[in-house]
Design an enzyme around this catalytic site. Structure first.
Site, PDB file in Angstrom:
ATOM      1  N   HIS A 449       0.836  -1.203   0.000  1.00 26.27           N
ATOM      2  CA  HIS A 449       0.000   0.000   0.000  1.00 26.27           C
ATOM      3  C   HIS A 449       0.875   1.259   0.000  1.00 26.27           C
ATOM      4  O   HIS A 449       0.713   2.132  -0.852  1.00 26.27           O
ATOM      5  CB  HIS A 449      -0.918  -0.042   1.234  1.00 26.27           C
ATOM      6  CG  HIS A 449      -1.702   1.219   1.489  1.00 26.27           C
ATOM      7  ND1 HIS A 449      -3.079   1.244   1.478  1.00 26.27           N
ATOM      8  CD2 HIS A 449      -1.322   2.482   1.793  1.00 26.27           C
ATOM      9  CE1 HIS A 449      -3.497   2.478   1.742  1.00 26.27           C
ATOM     10  NE2 HIS A 449      -2.452   3.252   1.944  1.00 26.27           N
ATOM     11  N   GLU A 450       1.794   1.325   0.942  1.00 25.48           N
ATOM     12  CA  GLU A 450       2.576   2.546   1.122  1.00 25.48           C
ATOM     13  C   GLU A 450       3.610   2.756   0.020  1.00 25.48           C
ATOM     14  O   GLU A 450       3.806   3.866  -0.446  1.00 25.48           O
ATOM     15  CB  GLU A 450       3.299   2.536   2.482  1.00 25.48           C
ATOM     16  CG  GLU A 450       2.372   2.485   3.681  1.00 25.48           C
ATOM     17  CD  GLU A 450       1.604   3.781   3.912  1.00 25.48           C
ATOM     18  OE1 GLU A 450       1.904   4.797   3.248  1.00 25.48           O
ATOM     19  OE2 GLU A 450       0.688   3.770   4.759  1.00 25.48           O
ATOM     20  N   HIS A 454       0.947   4.028  -3.085  1.00 24.20           N
ATOM     21  CA  HIS A 454       1.094   5.483  -3.198  1.00 24.20           C
ATOM     22  C   HIS A 454       2.260   5.868  -4.116  1.00 24.20           C
ATOM     23  O   HIS A 454       2.311   6.986  -4.617  1.00 24.20           O
ATOM     24  CB  HIS A 454       1.279   6.109  -1.818  1.00 24.20           C
ATOM     25  CG  HIS A 454       0.040   6.059  -0.970  1.00 24.20           C
ATOM     26  ND1 HIS A 454      -1.195   6.408  -1.451  1.00 24.20           N
ATOM     27  CD2 HIS A 454      -0.154   5.689   0.329  1.00 24.20           C
ATOM     28  CE1 HIS A 454      -2.101   6.255  -0.488  1.00 24.20           C
ATOM     29  NE2 HIS A 454      -1.506   5.822   0.599  1.00 24.20           N
TER      30      HIS A 454
HETATM   31 ZN    ZN Z   1      -2.354   5.305   2.386  1.00 25.57          ZN
END
Ligand code: ZN
Length: 726
Positions: A449-450, A454
């Site tokens: 996710h990170e 992103h």
């Molecule tokens: Zn996030």
């Protein structure tokens, strides 16, 4: 019967905050640094007792005396002899644990009071039967006399924190009202004094209003401070009143904080850390907020440290006037093992990014690792533990010098991994798998996710000079096959274009990247998962996502048709996408629970994750990216708001499901934290079990060397306050 909102339930979730792996991997010097910072934090954290309510410190000392003489296990027999049932004794333990975890008798989230869920006579009987009472009956009787009344009182004013008639506060003497707070603020502003580390006490002398502004500091005398002191002490006439600015509030605790910060300085990793501590010490010694700001400036410059910390009067939510800071101190450490796995994920970005379901042209020309730090909390002293931090709060520093944004990994992990009986909306066998694999799958999801979530995807831009960062004649929308017709122009950004939905939409994109790439064997292997285990990680990650989508409904407000939390909205959207995929991938049924109240069960067909599930996420993720890349707000909004809609008229009645979610919402968890000790020049980490008894034990062992002195000083400090309230 007491309203259940005013006591903590006997089965409240209490979990140990696990930082063993992270702590063990620190160097001896880093461990020493972390240890002394923790000691400073714990001593300072006791300030919160005095800030919360007039009785909190008394109750704390009463409990410490009882449990220092007898452990929770030993006290059990005493409780039975005193006539307490097993439930009543458990209620007593939960109350004590709650007081420690909140550093006072008001909940740190919600600011409502909690009282023991057992009769006062039973509580008293237990005190009288205790070893502590037998050792010094008159002291214990006096202590009980001091706090038994407010300990149980639920008069309207007592029920919550507030100013004047509205509630209880210890930031002001009991005779202060909003007008006094405003008047004092005017005075403080005129003297350029910050309210952050102060409290206000009012008296009347010969019909004249007199205010005492108490500054937190180790030094009590009001002599001028050497160097660049900006604090003005002494008496001032202000309008028709007199203000006296005094130092020395919580002096004993501030001194302890300074002593430990000084020891920590010896083990600092760099000059920034040293100077930061020097300024903090100056702040806590002299009562200077200016020095704390200076310290915060060095703190911001200390980028990506192995041992991260922050300490001082930080958050002002609990001052009813909103300008006085509650003390908090935390120490969090980099989990080197986890960081290594995340680093490997970053170095594999080149091969992983092309796996994402959008054409190469939609990917960044160069992968830039997003600024992301995950730390494990070793110590968090104060009224409660957040899952992330975004400080400093000083606006002038945030604007010009920046701030730090850190995710607290082990806090987040605990918030998800619950005890089996608290795991709502899952089938029995799923619960076991969930508990076993939640930790490992959470780590995979967070990393993806990170870093790749992103960190991925390109925005098409035409700059002020008219130059494009993409080939207009070649880049096509993968769905329509047409050349793209929209992009960001000049100073337009993702946030400015997508405004209200930007953050949730982006969280959703990152979550989808996590779901999608966790199916990749290479990714799973980076995290050490192979074969069947890897499949369990995938299953639990997806199962957690659909369950989180359901739980997310808690953060939807039907009245305003709005979402209050970006991540939870994102998960609900994903749940909708996966339900829409059909073919039995996700099952969602409403039912009646064993308690006769409405319930729900969510299931996931693991055989369809790699087929139906993957295809659904692939398509949706691609759409998200195309709208994002092409600045297509209209299309993006229609897509995202469509899935975010909480309706009752489709296949599922989400509004009714929301009621069920609220009904079965779990009470906020309490955390049990470890202690550290220096033994033979090495730091030892001592952990406790995740239970009320474990939480109590951790506090008993926290102040082993000077427990008596700490207790005496705490009593003196609150005593001094109450003399002012008369
Ligand atoms: Zn996030």
């Amino acid at each position: 019967m007491v309203d259940s909102q005013y006591y903590l339930p006997n089965d409240i979730g209490i979990s140990a905050l696990d930082c063993r792996e992270a702590f063990k991997l620190l160097s001896p010097k880093e461990q020493m640094y972390a240890h002394y910072l923790s000691r400073a934090a714990w001593y300072g954290g006791l300030v919160v007792l005095i800030q919360t309510s007039p009785e909190s410190a008394n109750i704390y000392v009463l409990l410490q005396k009882i449990f220092r003489a007898q452990s929770p296990q030993q006290l059990e027999a005493v409780a039975t002899a005193a006539g307490l049932s097993a439930e009543e004794y458990q209620a007593f333990l939960v109350y004590a644990a709650g007081l420690y975890a909140n550093m006072g008798n008001y909940k740190s989230f919600g600011d409502t009071k909690f009282v023991p869920n057992l009769p006062k006579e039973k509580f008293k009987a237990l005190v009288w039967e205790s070893q502590a009472f037998k050792q010094s009956p008159s002291d214990m009787e006096a202590l009980w006399g001091c706090c038994c009344e407010p300990l149980y009182s639920l008069e309207d004013k007592q029920k919550q924190l507030g100013l004047g008639e509205k509630g209880i506060t210890a930031y002001f003497s009991g005779n202060c009202c909003l007008e006094d707070a405003e008047f004092a603020q005017k005075f403080l502003d005129s003297k350029n004094l910050s309210a952050y580390n102060t409290r206000l006490f009012k008296t009347e002398i010969d019909g004249k209003r007199c205010y005492e502004v108490r500054l937190a500091s180790a030094e009590k005398d009001n002599c001028a401070v050497k160097g660049k002191s900006e604090v003005c002490f002494g008496k001032y006439d202000f309008e028709d009143a007199v203000f006296s600015v005094k130092r020395g509030d919580y002096a004993f605790l501030m001194e302890k904080v300074c002593q430990n910060l000084e020891k920590a300085m010896t083990y600092a990793a760099n000059e920034n850390q040293k100077k930061m501590l020097e300024e903090y010490i100056r702040s806590f010694k002299c009562g200077s907020v200016g020095a704390h700001k200076e310290g915060s400036r060095y703190w911001i410059k200390d980028k990506g440290p192995i041992v991260e910390s922050y300490i001082g009067f930080i958050e002002s939510y609990r001052d009813p006037f909103g300008s006085r800071g509650e003390f908090e101190g935390f120490v969090a450490v980099v989990n080197k093992a986890m960081s290594a796995r995340f680093a490997q994920l970053v170095s594999s970005a080149e091969v992983l990014l092309p796996e994402l379901p959008w054409p190469t042209a939609f990917e960044k020309d160069l992968f830039l690792k997003p600024d992301f730090t995950s730390l494990d909390v070793l110590t968090f002293a104060g009224s409660g533990i957040p899952a992330g931090i975004n400080i400093p709060n000083y606006d002038d520093i945030r604007q010009t010098e920046g701030f730090k944004n850190v995710s607290l990994g082990n806090v987040l992990a605990v918030a998800y991994a619950t005890q089996k009986d608290k795991l709502t909306f899952l089938e029995e066998n799923d619960k076991d798998l969930y508990i076993k694999w939640k930790g490992p799958s959470f780590e995979v999801q967070v990393g993806l996710h990170e870093l790749l979530g992103h960190g991925s995807g390109k925005l098409f831009v035409q700059d002020d000079k008219g130059k494009f960062n993409f080939d207009q004649a070649a880049v096509r929308n993968p769905e329509t096959g047409e050349l793209i017709s929209s992009w960001y122009k000049g100073s337009e950004t993702w946030d400015s274009k997508f405004s209200t939905i930007a953050s949730s939409y982006e969280e959703c994109r990152a979550e989808c990247v996590g779901l999608y790439l966790c199916l990749n064997k290479q990714v799973l292997s980076i995290f050490g998962h192979e074969g069947e285990d890897a499949e369990e990680v995938v299953y639990v990650n997806w199962l957690n996502m659909v369950r989180a989508g359901l739980l997310g409904l808690e953060f939807y407000t039907p009245e305003s048709k709005s979402w209050r939390q970006a991540h939870m909205q994102a998960r609900f959207v994903i749940l909708r996408v996966l339900l829409e995929a059909g073919e039995g991938l996700v099952g969602l049924k409403e039912c009646t629970g064993a308690d006769g109240r409405p319930d729900a069960v969510i299931t996931l067909d693991r055989s369809k994750i790699h087929t139906v599930g993957k295809t659904a996420i692939q398509r949706f993720l691609c759409k998200l990216q195309v709208h994002k890349s092409t600045a297509d707000v209209e299309g993006g909004r229609a897509l995202y708001e469509g899935y975010s809609a909480v309706t009752a008229d489709g296949t599922y009645n989400f509004l009714r499901l929301r009621e069920t979610i609220l009904l079965r919402k779990e009470a906020r968890k309490m955390f049990v934290q470890a202690n550290t000790y220096v033994k033979d020049d090495a730091v030892e980490l001592v952990e406790y079990e995740g239970s009320a008894a474990g939480l109590i034990q951790s506090f008993i062992e926290r102040f082993q060397d000077d427990a008596e002195e700490v207790e005496t000083q705490l009593l003196e400090m609150t005593c001094m306050d109450s003399s002012c309230w008369c």
